[in-house]
Design a protein around this motif. Structure first.
Motif, PDB file in Angstrom:
ATOM      1  N   THR A  15       0.937  -1.131  -0.098  1.00 29.94           N
ATOM      2  CA  THR A  15       0.053  -0.045   0.119  1.00 29.94           C
ATOM      3  C   THR A  15       0.893   1.417   0.187  1.00 29.94           C
ATOM      4  OG1 THR A  15      -0.112  -0.367   2.419  1.00 29.94           O
ATOM      5  CG2 THR A  15      -1.900  -1.009   1.178  1.00 29.94           C
ATOM      6  N   TRP A  16       2.088   1.237  -0.298  1.00 25.80           N
ATOM      7  CA  TRP A  16       3.087   2.258  -0.226  1.00 25.80           C
ATOM      8  C   TRP A  16       2.717   3.238  -1.232  1.00 25.80           C
ATOM      9  CZ3 TRP A  16       6.977  -2.010   0.235  1.00 25.80           C
ATOM     10  CH2 TRP A  16       7.183  -2.624   1.518  1.00 25.80           C
ATOM     11  N   CYS A  17       3.044   4.595  -1.378  1.00 30.24           N
ATOM     12  CA  CYS A  17       2.791   5.477  -2.257  1.00 30.24           C
ATOM     13  C   CYS A  17       3.491   4.976  -3.562  1.00 30.24           C
ATOM     14  CB  CYS A  17       3.244   6.917  -1.937  1.00 30.24           C
ATOM     15  SG  CYS A  17       2.797   7.294  -0.439  1.00 30.24           S
ATOM     16  N   PRO A  18       3.012   5.583  -4.797  1.00 30.49           N
ATOM     17  CA  PRO A  18       3.901   5.112  -5.941  1.00 30.49           C
ATOM     18  C   PRO A  18       5.227   5.811  -6.102  1.00 30.49           C
ATOM     19  CG  PRO A  18       1.647   6.029  -6.469  1.00 30.49           C
ATOM     20  CD  PRO A  18       1.683   6.200  -4.996  1.00 30.49           C
ATOM     21  N   GLY A  19       6.421   5.076  -6.244  1.00 29.67           N
ATOM     22  CA  GLY A  19       7.621   5.615  -6.352  1.00 29.67           C
ATOM     23  C   GLY A  19       8.226   5.596  -4.785  1.00 29.67           C
ATOM     24  N   CYS A  20       7.623   4.908  -3.852  1.00 33.16           N
ATOM     25  CA  CYS A  20       8.378   4.797  -2.489  1.00 33.16           C
ATOM     26  C   CYS A  20       9.588   3.993  -2.567  1.00 33.16           C
ATOM     27  CB  CYS A  20       7.276   4.240  -1.597  1.00 33.16           C
ATOM     28  SG  CYS A  20       8.096   3.977   0.010  1.00 33.16           S
ATOM     29  N   GLY A  21      10.678   4.493  -1.795  1.00 32.48           N
ATOM     30  CA  GLY A  21      11.986   3.448  -1.772  1.00 32.48           C
ATOM     31  C   GLY A  21      11.634   2.020  -1.186  1.00 32.48           C
ATOM     32  N   ASN A  22      10.568   1.996  -0.427  1.00 35.52           N
ATOM     33  CA  ASN A  22      10.350   0.862   0.300  1.00 35.52           C
ATOM     34  C   ASN A  22      10.081  -0.321  -0.877  1.00 35.52           C
ATOM     35  OD1 ASN A  22      10.264   1.500   2.887  1.00 35.52           O
ATOM     36  ND2 ASN A  22       8.198   2.159   2.964  1.00 35.52           N
ATOM     37  N   PHE A  23       9.736  -0.051  -2.010  1.00 32.27           N
ATOM     38  CA  PHE A  23       9.548  -1.139  -3.051  1.00 32.27           C
ATOM     39  C   PHE A  23      10.906  -1.747  -3.401  1.00 32.27           C
ATOM     40  CE2 PHE A  23       5.478   1.250  -3.711  1.00 32.27           C
ATOM     41  CZ  PHE A  23       4.680   0.080  -3.836  1.00 32.27           C
ATOM     42  N   GLY A  50       5.793   2.351  11.342  1.00 34.44           N
ATOM     43  CA  GLY A  50       6.027   3.309  10.238  1.00 34.44           C
ATOM     44  C   GLY A  50       5.722   2.731   8.894  1.00 34.44           C
ATOM     45  N   CYS A  51       5.934   3.654   7.940  1.00 31.89           N
ATOM     46  CA  CYS A  51       5.609   3.079   6.645  1.00 31.89           C
ATOM     47  C   CYS A  51       6.240   1.721   6.278  1.00 31.89           C
ATOM     48  CB  CYS A  51       5.969   3.925   5.410  1.00 31.89           C
ATOM     49  SG  CYS A  51       5.079   5.457   5.708  1.00 31.89           S
ATOM     50  N   SER A  52       7.584   1.539   6.612  1.00 27.67           N
ATOM     51  CA  SER A  52       8.363   0.229   6.526  1.00 27.67           C
ATOM     52  C   SER A  52       7.852  -0.885   7.293  1.00 27.67           C
ATOM     53  CB  SER A  52       9.807   0.468   7.136  1.00 27.67           C
ATOM     54  OG  SER A  52       9.746   0.779   8.364  1.00 27.67           O
ATOM     55  N   ASN A 120      15.863   4.586   6.207  1.00 26.49           N
ATOM     56  CA  ASN A 120      16.162   5.981   6.394  1.00 26.49           C
ATOM     57  C   ASN A 120      15.737   7.059   5.502  1.00 26.49           C
ATOM     58  OD1 ASN A 120      17.180   8.242   7.503  1.00 26.49           O
ATOM     59  ND2 ASN A 120      19.264   7.344   7.688  1.00 26.49           N
ATOM     60  N   ASN A 121      14.571   7.411   5.507  1.00 21.43           N
ATOM     61  CA  ASN A 121      14.093   8.644   4.700  1.00 21.43           C
ATOM     62  C   ASN A 121      14.068  10.030   5.322  1.00 21.43           C
ATOM     63  OD1 ASN A 121      11.697   8.685   6.670  1.00 21.43           O
ATOM     64  ND2 ASN A 121      10.680   7.342   5.040  1.00 21.43           N
ATOM     65  N   PHE A 122      14.746  10.007   6.416  1.00 14.47           N
ATOM     66  CA  PHE A 122      15.178  11.665   7.274  1.00 14.47           C
ATOM     67  C   PHE A 122      13.830  12.156   7.561  1.00 14.47           C
ATOM     68  CE2 PHE A 122      18.383  10.293   4.209  1.00 14.47           C
ATOM     69  CZ  PHE A 122      19.327  10.403   5.075  1.00 14.47           C
ATOM     70  N   TYR A 124       9.727  11.239   9.754  1.00 16.82           N
ATOM     71  CA  TYR A 124       8.581  10.407  10.282  1.00 16.82           C
ATOM     72  C   TYR A 124       7.376  10.431   9.362  1.00 16.82           C
ATOM     73  CZ  TYR A 124      10.244   9.926  15.072  1.00 16.82           C
ATOM     74  OH  TYR A 124      11.025   9.606  16.141  1.00 16.82           O
ATOM     75  N   SER A 125       7.458   9.669   8.188  1.00 12.65           N
ATOM     76  CA  SER A 125       6.530   9.830   7.007  1.00 12.65           C
ATOM     77  C   SER A 125       5.260   9.216   7.130  1.00 12.65           C
ATOM     78  CB  SER A 125       7.481   9.050   5.751  1.00 12.65           C
ATOM     79  OG  SER A 125       8.282   9.868   5.368  1.00 12.65           O
ATOM     80  N   LEU A 126       5.019   8.125   7.955  1.00 10.43           N
ATOM     81  CA  LEU A 126       3.737   7.624   8.242  1.00 10.43           C
ATOM     82  C   LEU A 126       2.819   8.605   8.911  1.00 10.43           C
ATOM     83  CD1 LEU A 126       1.903   4.905   8.206  1.00 10.43           C
ATOM     84  CD2 LEU A 126       2.619   4.544  10.489  1.00 10.43           C
ATOM     85  N   LEU A 197      19.348   4.469   2.192  1.00 12.40           N
ATOM     86  CA  LEU A 197      18.859   5.875   1.955  1.00 12.40           C
ATOM     87  C   LEU A 197      17.764   5.504   1.265  1.00 12.40           C
ATOM     88  CD1 LEU A 197      22.385   7.078   0.792  1.00 12.40           C
ATOM     89  CD2 LEU A 197      21.166   7.671   2.835  1.00 12.40           C
ATOM     90  N   GLN A 198      16.490   5.771   1.812  1.00 11.84           N
ATOM     91  CA  GLN A 198      15.166   5.367   1.284  1.00 11.84           C
ATOM     92  C   GLN A 198      14.570   6.773   0.752  1.00 11.84           C
ATOM     93  OE1 GLN A 198      11.859   4.546   3.855  1.00 11.84           O
ATOM     94  NE2 GLN A 198      10.861   5.135   1.879  1.00 11.84           N
ATOM     95  N   PRO A 199      14.197   6.943  -0.522  1.00 12.76           N
ATOM     96  CA  PRO A 199      13.567   7.956  -1.031  1.00 12.76           C
ATOM     97  C   PRO A 199      12.059   7.915  -0.685  1.00 12.76           C
ATOM     98  CG  PRO A 199      14.910   7.381  -2.965  1.00 12.76           C
ATOM     99  CD  PRO A 199      14.879   6.486  -1.785  1.00 12.76           C
ATOM    100  N   CYS A 200      11.418   9.172  -0.008  1.00 15.78           N
ATOM    101  CA  CYS A 200       9.930   9.131   0.069  1.00 15.78           C
ATOM    102  C   CYS A 200       9.488  10.433  -0.742  1.00 15.78           C
ATOM    103  CB  CYS A 200       9.869   9.316   1.784  1.00 15.78           C
ATOM    104  SG  CYS A 200       8.130  10.157   2.184  1.00 15.78           S
ATOM    105  N   PRO A 201       9.090   9.868  -1.819  1.00 18.05           N
ATOM    106  CA  PRO A 201       8.505  10.937  -2.622  1.00 18.05           C
ATOM    107  C   PRO A 201       7.471  11.852  -2.309  1.00 18.05           C
ATOM    108  CG  PRO A 201       8.165   8.865  -3.793  1.00 18.05           C
ATOM    109  CD  PRO A 201       9.065   8.504  -2.426  1.00 18.05           C
ATOM    110  N   THR A 202       6.610  11.296  -1.433  1.00 15.35           N
ATOM    111  CA  THR A 202       5.401  12.095  -0.941  1.00 15.35           C
ATOM    112  C   THR A 202       5.730  13.133   0.191  1.00 15.35           C
ATOM    113  OG1 THR A 202       4.099  10.265  -1.009  1.00 15.35           O
ATOM    114  CG2 THR A 202       3.221  11.990   0.068  1.00 15.35           C
TER     115      THR A 202
HETATM  116 FE1  SF4 Z   1       6.769   5.901   1.136  1.00 15.60          FE
HETATM  117 FE2  SF4 Z   1       6.843   8.351   2.021  1.00 15.60          FE
HETATM  118 FE3  SF4 Z   1       4.673   7.098   1.223  1.00 15.60          FE
HETATM  119 FE4  SF4 Z   1       5.499   6.335   3.511  1.00 15.60          FE
HETATM  120  S1  SF4 Z   1       4.832   8.272   2.930  1.00 15.60           S
HETATM  121  S2  SF4 Z   1       4.861   5.129   1.878  1.00 15.60           S
HETATM  122  S3  SF4 Z   1       7.704   6.529   3.336  1.00 15.60           S
HETATM  123  S4  SF4 Z   1       6.443   7.381  -0.032  1.00 15.60           S
END
Ligand code: SF4
Length: 285
Positions: A15-23, A50-52, A120-122, A124-126, A197-202
């Motif tokens: 369910t991560w956002c499109p382009g999330c580094g978690n993929f 967290g998102c991870s 590590n996306n620097f 608290y994204s969730l 190093l994990q991009p969080c595009p959102t």
């Molecule tokens: Fe990934 Fe950021 Fe979306 Fe969380 S908020 S799922 S870290 S892109």
């Protein structure tokens, strides 16, 4: 949850956002498990919040979703109970270097045989992008509208100075390289930290994939050798360009290997069928 056809993920779609580094990180985990020929029943994965941590629904292995910042002691406990299992911890920069930083220090110093993979996306994204312990000074977030006033935590330096025996950094946008690092970390007997190093595009618009590609370089393409703790600390402090690869590695006995009662059999095998837990279980009814 049922596995899908490749036995590495479940039938639940991420369910991560499109382009999330978690993929990319999940891709590297699956590739590494394939390389090591690890069956799902041979691996325990402990997730933080967290998102991870949502990966708990997608990865097919023994899974435990811990409280925020508490994934590492759960992972160390699983390893002590059954040291035949490989134990991987999935944790964000907030959980590992904020709420859980005391656990990181204690478990690294003990050389507990677990692999800690930090997303590590620097931020608290969730919880919509608040400042985390690794957010660079001056960055504006919903919780630091005038810019963060704190110097950021140095994750690699923190692990190296606290006697971690394997410390590496990878990039979620380079899956083959990240797979090699994770395989090396999982093969290491003792405490291994792999900071990714994990991009969080959102929420982290300052650091898209291209920013990382322009700022990272690979340690193995230099003459750097990961055998000197002091040089590794120095390397971890580089900021203009970010090294990825293995910063430090040392072979020492893991925590469980130094416990005499665990030399003949796992704790779970020693106690199986001999301990009556019915009274304790009744307490939790
Ligand atoms: Fe990934 Fe950021 Fe979306 Fe969380 S908020 S799922 S870290 S892109």
């Amino acid at each position: 949850m049922l596995p899908n056809s490749n036995k590495r993920t479940t039938s639940v779609n991420p369910t991560w956002c499109p382009g999330c580094g978690n993929f990319g990180i999940l891709g590297a985990i699956k590739a590494s498990f394939d390389e090591l020929k690890i069956e799902p029943q041979q691996m325990a994965v402990v997730y933080d919040i967290g998102c991870s941590g949502n990966m708990a629904d997608f990865a097919y292995a023994y899974g435990f979703h811990a409280l925020h910042g508490r994934a590492l002691p759960v992972a160390a406990g699983i390893k002590l109970a059954n040291h035949d299992l490989r134990v991987l911890t999935i944790v964000g920069d907030g959980g590992c270097f904020g709420e859980g930083v005391g656990h990181l220090v204690g478990i690294a110093k003990g050389n507990h045989d677990i692999t800690v993979l930090t997303h590590n996306n620097f931020l608290y994204s969730l919880t919509t992008g608040q400042k985390s312990p690794t957010t660079p000074k001056g960055v504006k977030t919903p919780s630091t509208p005038e810019g963060s006033l704190d110097e950021p935590v140095n994750p690699l330096g923190l692990a190296i100075i606290n006697q971690a025996t394997f410390v590496a950094r990878g990039f979620a946008g380079d899956i083959p390289h990240l797979t090699k690092l994770l395989t090396a970390a999982l093969n290491h007997r003792g405490f291994a930290m792999l900071d990714v190093l994990q991009p969080c595009p959102t929420y982290n618009k300052d650091r898209p994939y291209n920013w990382y590609r322009e700022h990272i370089y690979k340690l193995e393409e230099t003459d750097y050798q990961p055998t000197d703790r002091l040089k590794a600390i120095e390397k971890s402090m580089e900021q203009d360009k970010l090294p990825i690869g293995i910063f430090f590695k040392q072979d020492l006995p893991a925590y469980h290997q130094q416990i005499s009662t665990l030399k003949t059999a796992t704790l779970i095998n020693q106690s199986s069928g001999k301990i009556d837990l019915s009274a304790a279980l009744r307490e939790f009814k």
